[in-house]
Write a protein that holds these residues in place. Structure first.
Motif, PDB file in Angstrom:
ATOM      1  N   ARG A  24       0.815  -1.218   0.000  1.00  0.00           N
ATOM      2  CA  ARG A  24       0.000   0.000   0.000  1.00  0.00           C
ATOM      3  C   ARG A  24       0.852   1.272   0.000  1.00  0.00           C
ATOM      4  NH1 ARG A  24      -2.618   3.016   5.079  1.00  0.00           N
ATOM      5  NH2 ARG A  24      -4.060   4.394   3.985  1.00  0.00           N
ATOM      6  N   GLN A  25       1.891   1.281   0.820  1.00  0.00           N
ATOM      7  CA  GLN A  25       2.679   2.500   0.949  1.00  0.00           C
ATOM      8  C   GLN A  25       3.565   2.758  -0.261  1.00  0.00           C
ATOM      9  OE1 GLN A  25       2.139   4.676   3.119  1.00  0.00           O
ATOM     10  NE2 GLN A  25       1.150   3.656   4.823  1.00  0.00           N
ATOM     11  N   ILE A  49      -6.525   6.459  -5.675  1.00  0.00           N
ATOM     12  CA  ILE A  49      -5.968   6.147  -4.356  1.00  0.00           C
ATOM     13  C   ILE A  49      -6.898   6.658  -3.258  1.00  0.00           C
ATOM     14  CG2 ILE A  49      -4.032   6.575  -2.783  1.00  0.00           C
ATOM     15  CD1 ILE A  49      -3.418   4.619  -5.045  1.00  0.00           C
ATOM     16  N   ASN A  53      -8.726   4.433  -0.298  1.00  0.00           N
ATOM     17  CA  ASN A  53      -8.704   4.705   1.127  1.00  0.00           C
ATOM     18  C   ASN A  53     -10.098   4.866   1.710  1.00  0.00           C
ATOM     19  OD1 ASN A  53      -5.796   5.184   2.301  1.00  0.00           O
ATOM     20  ND2 ASN A  53      -5.761   5.900   0.196  1.00  0.00           N
ATOM     21  N   MET A 232      -1.661   9.944   3.941  1.00  0.00           N
ATOM     22  CA  MET A 232      -1.931   9.644   2.534  1.00  0.00           C
ATOM     23  C   MET A 232      -1.550  10.797   1.619  1.00  0.00           C
ATOM     24  SD  MET A 232      -2.435   6.601   2.122  1.00  0.00           S
ATOM     25  CE  MET A 232      -2.564   6.745   0.358  1.00  0.00           C
ATOM     26  N   THR A 236       1.251   9.685  -1.037  1.00  0.00           N
ATOM     27  CA  THR A 236       0.829   9.751  -2.439  1.00  0.00           C
ATOM     28  C   THR A 236       1.561  10.835  -3.220  1.00  0.00           C
ATOM     29  OG1 THR A 236      -1.379   9.003  -1.772  1.00  0.00           O
ATOM     30  CG2 THR A 236      -1.181   9.980  -3.965  1.00  0.00           C
ATOM     31  N   GLN A 350      -9.748   6.980   7.398  1.00  0.00           N
ATOM     32  CA  GLN A 350      -9.714   6.797   5.959  1.00  0.00           C
ATOM     33  C   GLN A 350     -10.479   7.871   5.199  1.00  0.00           C
ATOM     34  OE1 GLN A 350      -7.065   4.841   6.538  1.00  0.00           O
ATOM     35  NE2 GLN A 350      -7.587   4.344   4.426  1.00  0.00           N
ATOM     36  N   SER A 353      -7.815  10.163   4.866  1.00  0.00           N
ATOM     37  CA  SER A 353      -6.908   9.677   3.831  1.00  0.00           C
ATOM     38  C   SER A 353      -7.453   9.968   2.439  1.00  0.00           C
ATOM     39  CB  SER A 353      -6.696   8.161   3.990  1.00  0.00           C
ATOM     40  OG  SER A 353      -6.049   7.864   5.198  1.00  0.00           O
ATOM     41  N   ALA A 357      -5.325  12.367  -0.103  1.00  0.00           N
ATOM     42  CA  ALA A 357      -4.840  11.902  -1.402  1.00  0.00           C
ATOM     43  C   ALA A 357      -5.464  12.686  -2.547  1.00  0.00           C
ATOM     44  CB  ALA A 357      -5.140  10.410  -1.562  1.00  0.00           C
TER      45      ALA A 357
END
Length: 403
Positions: A24-25, A49, A53, A232, A236, A350, A353, A357
């Motif tokens: 994921r990272q 992305i 999330n 994120m 990203t 999330q 996140s 992102a």
């Protein structure tokens, strides 16, 4: 309790996190090649992305409930299959819509079943409460090791086989998570931390009602939202930000690798601090350090050296929030429904996140610079730190209610 005496389930969970979160990272280094392949701006990949999330978080409470009911083993295995399928379909698609379905929805589902909430929920049931934060810190650090190990490998795969080949290699790697889950065994009652009779009798709906009526639970949500936004956005967009500063791709990969390796130490360190000191005070100082690190990075001239220093510094405070936040939930509400209650908190993370992102690409495409969002992250870090001060962290009185 020595870390070497932790149950085998903890170590199998660590192996799962190394793969799940390591993959994921690494997605940030795919932004430019995928955007060029589809001939789009950065918002397209950012939105994919971001959707990943959001789905990661949206599925999490339900996956957590399933894990609390049926155990982590089956959930992790099903999640690993979804994760692999999403990566493989993304490598084959020529459609932006399919990219959102594969990289966004399927990988998001896979992550929800193979990452922190499910693994930490299982760990909470086999580790005594007084050692829970330390165990959470060690488990969180495993995800950071995955980041350190995966990103240089992902860069090598990207250089030699293209982004499609790299994603297919990751899909094959997901099968290892199935193998780890296959060896997980449900803890026997004598091996688990004892639950109080009130916890045993408490229903899920009663536990949710207690949490929703607890002001501190919502403050935990708010702080974790900021954490999600931070990690994120940086994961990203840091590679693209450094590329804009005319730094080579290797510097971005190395900076993210430093994030991973320093987070190994940071996560365990913050977990130890959480066992020794008040968790909400530790959380305050963690966010203040984040604000200082990010502000310093934006103020000083960018070079390969400052990028590496930033990676190490932000890595030290990167996911230290996970053992602290999960530890607070465990401390206040107990272990029985932790996967569910922490899953809801993680959903809020999330949402942050998703916005981190997506907003990064949206603001860049509009202004042609990342500067406005960098300074927004500094202000958010200060606010998040202050939000933890008034949290009432005394354990709730668990009373099962009769009809």
């Amino acid at each position: 309790m020595s870390i070497f005496r932790f149950p085998i389930l903890v170590w199998l969970g660590i192996g799962t996190l190394i793969i799940s979160l390591g993959i994921r990272q690494s997605f940030g280094i795919f932004m430019m090649p995928i955007s060029e392949h589809f001939n789009t701006g950065r918002e397209f990949f950012s939105l994919a992305i971001a959707l990943q999330n959001l789905m990661f978080g949206a599925f999490q409470p339900f996956v957590g409930m399933a894990a609390d009911k049926w155990g982590s083993k089956r959930i992790i295995m099903a999640g690993a299959v979804a994760y692999a399928l999403g990566l493989f379909l993304m490598s084959m698609t020529q459609s932006t819509g399919m990219a959102y379905l594969s990289l966004g929805v399927l990988v998001g589902l896979g992550l929800s079943a193979t990452s922190y909430v499910i693994v930490l929920g299982a760990v909470a049931k086999v580790v005594p409460a007084e050692h829970a934060a330390k165990a959470f810190g060690l488990t969180t650090a495993a995800g950071s090791f995955g980041m350190f190990a995966m990103i240089p490998g992902a860069q090598a795969l990207l250089s030699n086989f293209g982004w499609q080949g790299a994603l297919q290699g990751f899909a094959l790697l997901c099968t290892l998570m199935i193998a780890f889950a296959a060896f997980m065994k449900t803890a026997k009652p004598s091996e688990t931390a004892a639950l109080s009779s009130a916890q045993n009798e408490l229903t899920l709906s009663q536990a949710l009602k207690q949490a929703f009526n607890h002001k501190g639970y919502w403050l935990i949500h708010a702080g974790f939202f900021v954490c999600g936004f931070h990690v994120m956005f940086i994961a990203t967009h840091l590679p693209s930000y450094l590329a804009d500063k005319q730094l080579p791709a290797s510097s971005a990969a190395m900076a993210l690798a430093y994030v991973g390796i320093f987070n190994i130490f940071g996560s365990y360190f913050w977990g130890l601090m959480a066992d020794r000191y008040n968790k909400r005070h530790i959380m305050f100082w963690l966010y203040m350090l984040r604000a200082v690190v990010i502000a310093s990075f934006v103020i000083f001239p960018i070079s390969e050296y400052t990028a590496a220093i930033f990676g190490g510094a932000i890595g030290f405070v990167w996911l230290g929030t996970v053992p602290l936040t999960s530890g607070l939930v465990r401390h206040i509400f107990g272990a029985k429904y932790m996967s569910t209650l922490y899953g809801l908190v993680f959903f809020t993370h999330q949402i942050g996140s998703f916005l981190g992102a997506w907003a990064g690409g949206l603001i860049y495409d509009y202004y042609g610079t990342y500067e406005p969002i960098w300074w927004s992250t500094v202000a958010m870090a200060v606010v998040a730190g202050l939000l933890h001060i008034p949290i009432d962290d005394k354990p709730v009185e668990l009373k099962a209610q009769t009809a």
